[in-house]
Design an enzyme around this catalytic site. Structure first.
Site, PDB file in Angstrom:
ATOM      1  N   ASN A 170      -1.587  -1.276   0.291  1.00  0.00           N
ATOM      2  CA  ASN A 170      -0.377  -1.037  -0.635  1.00  0.00           C
ATOM      3  C   ASN A 170       0.698  -2.948  -0.344  1.00  0.00           C
ATOM      4  O   ASN A 170       0.578  -3.853  -0.087  1.00  0.00           O
ATOM      5  CB  ASN A 170       0.496  -0.259   0.289  1.00  0.00           C
ATOM      6  N   HIS A 203      -1.252  -0.263  -5.174  1.00  0.00           N
ATOM      7  CA  HIS A 203      -2.018  -0.977  -3.671  1.00  0.00           C
ATOM      8  C   HIS A 203      -2.451  -2.300  -4.575  1.00  0.00           C
ATOM      9  O   HIS A 203      -1.893  -3.145  -5.603  1.00  0.00           O
ATOM     10  CB  HIS A 203      -3.560  -0.333  -4.294  1.00  0.00           C
ATOM     11  N   ARG A 240       0.475   6.363   8.008  1.00  0.00           N
ATOM     12  CA  ARG A 240      -0.558   7.517   7.207  1.00  0.00           C
ATOM     13  C   ARG A 240      -1.904   6.777   6.153  1.00  0.00           C
ATOM     14  O   ARG A 240      -2.478   6.452   6.775  1.00  0.00           O
ATOM     15  CB  ARG A 240      -0.599   8.185   6.163  1.00  0.00           C
ATOM     16  N   ASP A 241      -1.431   5.873   4.975  1.00  0.00           N
ATOM     17  CA  ASP A 241      -2.298   4.700   4.461  1.00  0.00           C
ATOM     18  C   ASP A 241      -2.482   4.087   5.194  1.00  0.00           C
ATOM     19  O   ASP A 241      -3.540   3.157   5.047  1.00  0.00           O
ATOM     20  CB  ASP A 241      -2.127   4.816   3.106  1.00  0.00           C
ATOM     21  N   CYS A 263      -8.050   3.231   0.778  1.00  0.00           N
ATOM     22  CA  CYS A 263      -8.587   4.163   0.587  1.00  0.00           C
ATOM     23  C   CYS A 263      -9.949   4.035   0.982  1.00  0.00           C
ATOM     24  O   CYS A 263     -10.890   3.320   0.247  1.00  0.00           O
ATOM     25  CB  CYS A 263      -8.555   4.481  -1.227  1.00  0.00           C
ATOM     26  N   HIS A 311       2.731   4.670  -6.587  1.00  0.00           N
ATOM     27  CA  HIS A 311       1.752   4.547  -5.012  1.00  0.00           C
ATOM     28  C   HIS A 311       1.503   3.306  -5.267  1.00  0.00           C
ATOM     29  O   HIS A 311       0.818   3.171  -5.734  1.00  0.00           O
ATOM     30  CB  HIS A 311       1.477   5.143  -4.141  1.00  0.00           C
TER      31      HIS A 311
END
Lengths: 291, 291
Positions: free
Chosen positions: B244, B204, B11-12, B235, B202
């Site tokens: 991340n 980064h 996803r990210d 993002c 989470h």
């Protein structure tokens, strides 16, 4: 609380750049480092120009820097008596002699046995008692050839060096395999056994643990840490070694956490960006955390 | 002690790749992640294909994964009721709704006020009581527009969500500005106030603090951490956000320190290398620690 940042980019960083960096460029970077607030710096190494051609201007660099920055804490790496002699003749007061905890890495790096390195160290201490000698202990946290050598081997080695009169040590994670648990165990133990000595650490960022290991050491009582602007660095004679902890990352984190580094982060960051434009394209060791 | 690694790369990570990654490639990476031992995974997000075209295959990805991995802990991100509906219709049991602690980032990211987001969350909870809803709280440690919002704002926000019935939170360092001191303060406080809730983090890696912050959280009691294979991520709506914490780096460190991740490091590393050959050249967000 103050943390002393020892910038070792002009030695450990530059020596890993393939193309020769002109003296003027090196001096410009050193100048900007000083302007950003760096007060402790390893500026070169007195090695054979055949082995590491990048360092062939060591004498010139040191002589200019000694004149230009009389109050700066400057040191140079010397692998042997010949290097110590050259450093001494420039008027430098502080040198770093490097010996590996691992026999096989010592042979790969210095081209002699540890026993021979220790004898050479004694010659340096005997010949130049005026020099302050720091011993860089390589592969403390693991060796590319022999793996983790263990804390017992380290303590034996330290005791040997201690008995020769060494009180300043730099514990090196030459290939970046240390982890925080190991760092804490080792740092706590050496600080407990040798309260009259100074220990620095020198952590490579191969597996992206430069920051976490450096902080682990600081939180166990270490107050002098080595790093390189832009995370440059490596070891020409250790397969798999990549860059060091980046000075700007370290300064950012430490200042945010309330430590004092006396370094201007913004100046350092601007310098790091500028440095990449100077040496871009001929360096491949920075932040390769996949291997 | 076991640490649950939540892989959020599909996803990210993928959402930050410019070129569309074909479904078969995404499924191949997911397959290899599962083979390496990943048991918790955020596999996609049900967002507008106009806003994030890379995620336009969300339905297909989830349906295939649910069939193929019936025992896997799978979740998808849903920014609104429409997303939750689509997720619910695939048969997915677990969704993540994202709301920013910062009003301005919430508007940039979700295109509505926080109040509107909270109302939308209530609609999701009311309409799909069967769904387990995790709330991703963005910009907990700092916002690109508003800076550090402080722990008081966070605790107010958490209390609001708690009263709506949320018991699973993911605290996001959306732009990678957290530092270990801040992480420790926040994590200790939230675990103390909400012992009946689960908190994930989470982080980064913008300023190279992904590892040190993740470990800081774990050492304060966090047992569920998010990361992405190869450190992908970012993002799209937060200027300056980069990748991340890399899953392989995290697994390497944690296993070395004696934590159990139940993940095969070598398989993960091979997969990460392979992944770079697949998506190379159209991604620019990984490990930009200089800004």
């Amino acid at each position: 609380m103050e943390i002393q940042i020892f910038e070792v980019g002009p030695r450990d960083g530059f020596q890993n750049i393939c193309d020769y960096i002109p003296v003027e460029t090196k001096l410009k970077i050193i100048d900007k480092l000083v302007d950003a607030g760096i007060q402790h710096m390893q500026i070169t190494s007195f090695v054979s120009p055949k082995a590491i051609p990048q360092m062939r201007d060591a004498k010139e660099i040191v002589e200019i820097c000694l004149k230009k920055y009389p109050t700066l804490d400057l040191f140079a790496l010397v692998p042997n008596l010949r290097g110590a002699q050259m450093a001494y003749e420039t008027g430098l007061k502080k040198v770093t002699n490097v010996i590996s905890l691992s026999e096989s890495h010592n042979r790969a790096n210095i081209n002699r046995s540890r026993e021979q390195s220790l004898e050479e160290l004694e010659r340096i201490l005997h010949t130049y008692p005026q020099l302050e000698v720091c011993v860089d202990i390589a592969t403390v946290f693991g060796c590319p050839f022999e793996g983790d050598l263990g804390i017992v081997a380290l303590l034996d080695f330290l005791q040997n060096l201690y008995e020769k009169g060494i009180r300043l040590f730099n514990l090196c994670d030459t290939i970046g395999v240390a982890h925080p648990k190991q760092v804490r165990e080792i740092i706590k133990k050496v600080l407990e056994i040798y309260p009259d000595c100074t220990f620095q650490i020198h952590i490579h960022d191969t597996r992206n643990m430069g920051m976490v290991n450096t902080l682990a050491a600081i939180e166990c009582g270490i107050t002098e840490v080595q790093s390189t602007l832009g995370g440059l660095g490596g070891c020409p004679f250790a397969p798999g070694a990549s860059g060091n902890t980046a000075t700007e990352d370290l300064v950012y984190m430490l200042e945010k956490m309330g430590y004092e580094t006396n370094i201007n982060f913004q100046k350092l960051l601007d310098l790091s960006k500028w440095q990449t434009t100077i040496i871009q394209g001929n360096y491949s060791g920075h932040h390769i955390h996949i291997k």
